[in-house]
Scaffold this motif. Structure first.
Motif, PDB file in Angstrom:
ATOM      1  N   PRO A 233       0.812  -1.217   0.000  1.00 31.09           N
ATOM      2  CA  PRO A 233       0.000   0.000   0.000  1.00 31.09           C
ATOM      3  C   PRO A 233       0.852   1.276   0.000  1.00 31.09           C
ATOM      4  N   VAL A 234       0.224   2.370  -0.428  1.00 29.73           N
ATOM      5  CA  VAL A 234       0.868   3.685  -0.468  1.00 29.73           C
ATOM      6  C   VAL A 234       0.073   4.648   0.411  1.00 29.73           C
ATOM      7  N   HIS A 235       0.783   5.293   1.332  1.00 28.49           N
ATOM      8  CA  HIS A 235       0.190   6.361   2.150  1.00 28.49           C
ATOM      9  C   HIS A 235       0.843   7.685   1.786  1.00 28.49           C
ATOM     10  N   VAL A 236       0.034   8.717   1.654  1.00 31.62           N
ATOM     11  CA  VAL A 236       0.548  10.045   1.351  1.00 31.62           C
ATOM     12  C   VAL A 236       0.370  10.958   2.560  1.00 31.62           C
ATOM     13  N   ASP A 237       1.497  11.446   3.067  1.00 32.58           N
ATOM     14  CA  ASP A 237       1.461  12.534   4.047  1.00 32.58           C
ATOM     15  C   ASP A 237       1.225  13.801   3.242  1.00 32.58           C
ATOM     16  N   GLY A 238      -0.036  14.165   3.137  1.00 34.93           N
ATOM     17  CA  GLY A 238      -0.420  15.332   2.338  1.00 34.93           C
ATOM     18  C   GLY A 238      -0.774  16.513   3.216  1.00 34.93           C
ATOM     19  N   ALA A 239       0.030  16.742   4.249  1.00 36.99           N
ATOM     20  CA  ALA A 239      -0.243  17.853   5.165  1.00 36.99           C
ATOM     21  C   ALA A 239      -0.519  19.141   4.394  1.00 36.99           C
ATOM     22  N   ARG A 240       0.244  19.374   3.328  1.00 33.75           N
ATOM     23  CA  ARG A 240       0.057  20.560   2.484  1.00 33.75           C
ATOM     24  C   ARG A 240      -0.313  20.154   1.054  1.00 33.75           C
ATOM     25  N   LEU A 241      -1.116  19.119   0.915  1.00 34.59           N
ATOM     26  CA  LEU A 241      -1.442  18.615  -0.419  1.00 34.59           C
ATOM     27  C   LEU A 241      -2.245  19.622  -1.234  1.00 34.59           C
ATOM     28  N   PHE A 242      -3.057  20.435  -0.574  1.00 37.11           N
ATOM     29  CA  PHE A 242      -3.812  21.444  -1.320  1.00 37.11           C
ATOM     30  C   PHE A 242      -2.878  22.507  -1.910  1.00 37.11           C
ATOM     31  N   ASN A 243      -1.755  22.770  -1.252  1.00 38.13           N
ATOM     32  CA  ASN A 243      -0.749  23.646  -1.848  1.00 38.13           C
ATOM     33  C   ASN A 243      -0.230  23.064  -3.154  1.00 38.13           C
ATOM     34  N   ALA A 244      -0.001  21.746  -3.147  1.00 35.89           N
ATOM     35  CA  ALA A 244       0.469  21.081  -4.363  1.00 35.89           C
ATOM     36  C   ALA A 244      -0.562  21.183  -5.473  1.00 35.89           C
ATOM     37  N   ALA A 245      -1.836  20.991  -5.136  1.00 35.58           N
ATOM     38  CA  ALA A 245      -2.897  21.046  -6.140  1.00 35.58           C
ATOM     39  C   ALA A 245      -3.041  22.445  -6.723  1.00 35.58           C
ATOM     40  N   VAL A 246      -3.017  23.455  -5.859  1.00 40.24           N
ATOM     41  CA  VAL A 246      -3.142  24.837  -6.335  1.00 40.24           C
ATOM     42  C   VAL A 246      -1.943  25.219  -7.191  1.00 40.24           C
ATOM     43  N   SER A 247      -0.746  24.846  -6.749  1.00 38.55           N
ATOM     44  CA  SER A 247       0.457  25.147  -7.515  1.00 38.55           C
ATOM     45  C   SER A 247       0.442  24.468  -8.876  1.00 38.55           C
ATOM     46  N   SER A 248      -0.143  23.271  -8.942  1.00 35.85           N
ATOM     47  CA  SER A 248      -0.184  22.499 -10.183  1.00 35.85           C
ATOM     48  C   SER A 248      -1.426  22.795 -11.017  1.00 35.85           C
ATOM     49  N   ASN A 249      -2.293  23.683 -10.481  1.00 38.84           N
ATOM     50  CA  ASN A 249      -3.514  24.085 -11.189  1.00 38.84           C
ATOM     51  C   ASN A 249      -4.370  22.866 -11.544  1.00 38.84           C
ATOM     52  N   CYS A 250      -4.575  22.001 -10.552  1.00 33.72           N
ATOM     53  CA  CYS A 250      -5.395  20.820 -10.788  1.00 33.72           C
ATOM     54  C   CYS A 250      -6.159  20.464  -9.525  1.00 33.72           C
ATOM     55  N   SER A 251      -7.042  19.505  -9.628  1.00 30.14           N
ATOM     56  CA  SER A 251      -7.800  19.024  -8.484  1.00 30.14           C
ATOM     57  C   SER A 251      -6.907  18.234  -7.545  1.00 30.14           C
ATOM     58  N   VAL A 252      -7.235  18.276  -6.254  1.00 29.00           N
ATOM     59  CA  VAL A 252      -6.472  17.492  -5.284  1.00 29.00           C
ATOM     60  C   VAL A 252      -6.596  16.001  -5.581  1.00 29.00           C
ATOM     61  N   GLN A 253      -7.709  15.599  -6.231  1.00 27.88           N
ATOM     62  CA  GLN A 253      -7.889  14.190  -6.558  1.00 27.88           C
ATOM     63  C   GLN A 253      -6.920  13.706  -7.627  1.00 27.88           C
ATOM     64  N   GLN A 254      -6.329  14.639  -8.377  1.00 27.36           N
ATOM     65  CA  GLN A 254      -5.290  14.255  -9.334  1.00 27.36           C
ATOM     66  C   GLN A 254      -4.126  13.595  -8.606  1.00 27.36           C
ATOM     67  N   PHE A 255      -3.915  14.001  -7.348  1.00 26.78           N
ATOM     68  CA  PHE A 255      -2.862  13.421  -6.514  1.00 26.78           C
ATOM     69  C   PHE A 255      -3.369  12.225  -5.699  1.00 26.78           C
ATOM     70  N   THR A 256      -4.533  12.378  -5.075  1.00 25.01           N
ATOM     71  CA  THR A 256      -4.993  11.350  -4.151  1.00 25.01           C
ATOM     72  C   THR A 256      -5.362  10.043  -4.837  1.00 25.01           C
ATOM     73  N   GLN A 257      -5.649  10.094  -6.144  1.00 20.39           N
ATOM     74  CA  GLN A 257      -5.995   8.851  -6.841  1.00 20.39           C
ATOM     75  C   GLN A 257      -4.834   7.857  -6.842  1.00 20.39           C
ATOM     76  N   TYR A 258      -3.620   8.364  -6.610  1.00 15.96           N
ATOM     77  CA  TYR A 258      -2.445   7.498  -6.610  1.00 15.96           C
ATOM     78  C   TYR A 258      -2.007   7.177  -5.185  1.00 15.96           C
TER      79      TYR A 258
END
Length: 341
Positions: free
Chosen positions: A164-189
């Motif tokens: 399994p894969v766990h993501v420590d996404g404490a600032r994951l919304f920063n990543a989504a905003v910076s990448s101009n995409c939905s947070v689910q673009q990251f969480t799906q993986y």
């Protein structure tokens, strides 16, 4: 005082304070707190997972994730300067009884080929690989965004080995905003993800752990074992709902302020900005000023700016919604004046 130590220092907005005061509450251990239930349902929907659990902190969320995924004697793979390894007091060893195997990343991202080489084969001498942990954004890489393409490669590799894969996404919304995409673009993986409500999103307390329904049921028991079963927690969950629904898009302002600060600091010959400023974190090396990082941070505070040491000669600045563009300009002026003297 212009406080650039961390985005954890934010104060709840007036709307959050009102929401906390007016929150409908019940006993959450009995699952009777309607406000907590709404927060968990909204969080699961936003993160693209079946279920979610309100936990007291990001560290607790990460530890519950490891405890639920692993059994004692497992080995977890994670980046060598990740928060779980670097800043959580050895909790995965103390609580879960697992050992860590670290991989040196580049800007927070691990090479899938290196990960594959570290996954243990079947041998009585080896611990079983129980979990792969990612961090996004990556704090010690200067708030670096780990691209979702890298996360996809790691996730597809994990399917091959049934890890399994766990993501420590404490600032994951920063990543989504910076990448101009939905947070689910990251969480799906990921199989599970932890996000903080109390960092850039501004809630006073709490994080979310999200995953499958069956997983979160097991995680709920681990939360209880760790003393995280709360009672009338709607008072805390109500600001979290506002954080999730109203505070994510404005993170772009923090990123702009971080870029503004970094650009000005780069003009000072004796200060070197050492990270690519992807989000809201700037890391600078001050060795050429003649000060250690501790001396430099002390001097800053005497003049009205707070930052944190990040190494013997490195200092971290973090922007957040309690720091305006005018505050950034004032901080720039103060830093320039200090260096001139």
């Amino acid at each position: 005082m212009i406080d650039l130590r961390s985005d954890t220092v934010t104060k709840p907005t007036e709307e959050m304070r009102r929401a906390a005061y007016e929150a409908e509450v019940g006993d959450d251990v009995y699952r009777e707190d309607p406000t907590v239930n709404v927060l968990e349902e909204k969080a699961a929907e936003i993160l693209g997972k079946e279920s979610a659990l309100f936990v007291t902190s990001g560290t607790q969320g990460n530890q519950i994730a490891v405890l639920t995924h692993c059994r004692p004697g497992n080995e977890i793979l994670l980046e060598s300067e990740s928060h779980i390894f670097y800043y959580e007091s050895g909790a995965v060893a103390a609580f879960a009884g697992v050992q860590t195997r670290t991989i040196n990343g580049v800007k927070g991202r691990m090479n899938p080929l290196q990960i594959e080489s570290c996954i243990r084969g079947e041998d009585q001498h080896f611990p079983e690989t129980g979990l792969i942990c990612l961090e996004n954004t990556h704090n010690r890489a200067g708030g670096a965004v780990v691209p979702y393409e890298n996360m996809k490669d790691v996730y597809e590799l994990s399917r091959k080995y049934n890890v399994p894969v766990h993501v420590d996404g404490a600032r994951l919304f920063n990543a989504a905003v910076s990448s101009n995409c939905s947070v689910q673009q990251f969480t799906q993986y990921s199989d599970t993800v932890q996000i903080c409500l109390s960092k850039g999103l501004g809630a006073p307390v709490g994080s979310i752990l999200a995953g499958s329904k069956s997983y979160i049921e097991k995680a709920r028991k681990w939360r209880k074992r760790l003393g995280g079963g709360l009672r009338q927690a709607g008072i805390l969950a109500a600001p979290g709902i506002i954080a999730l629904t109203k505070m994510t898009e404005r993170l772009a302002e923090d990123h702009e302020n971080a870029t503004r600060l970094a650009s000005s600091l780069q003009e000072i010959n004796s200060i070197e900005v050492v990270n690519d400023v992807d989000t809201n974190i700037i890391v600078v090396d001050v060795k050429n000023t003649g000060y250690s990082s501790e001396q430099f941070v002390h001097l800053l505070e005497k003049n009205g700016v707070r930052a944190v040491t990040f190494g013997p000669t490195t200092v971290r600045f973090t922007t957040h919604y309690d720091v305006s563009t005018n505050d950034i300009d004032r901080a720039i002026h103060i830093i320039h004046s200090i260096i001139k003297h």
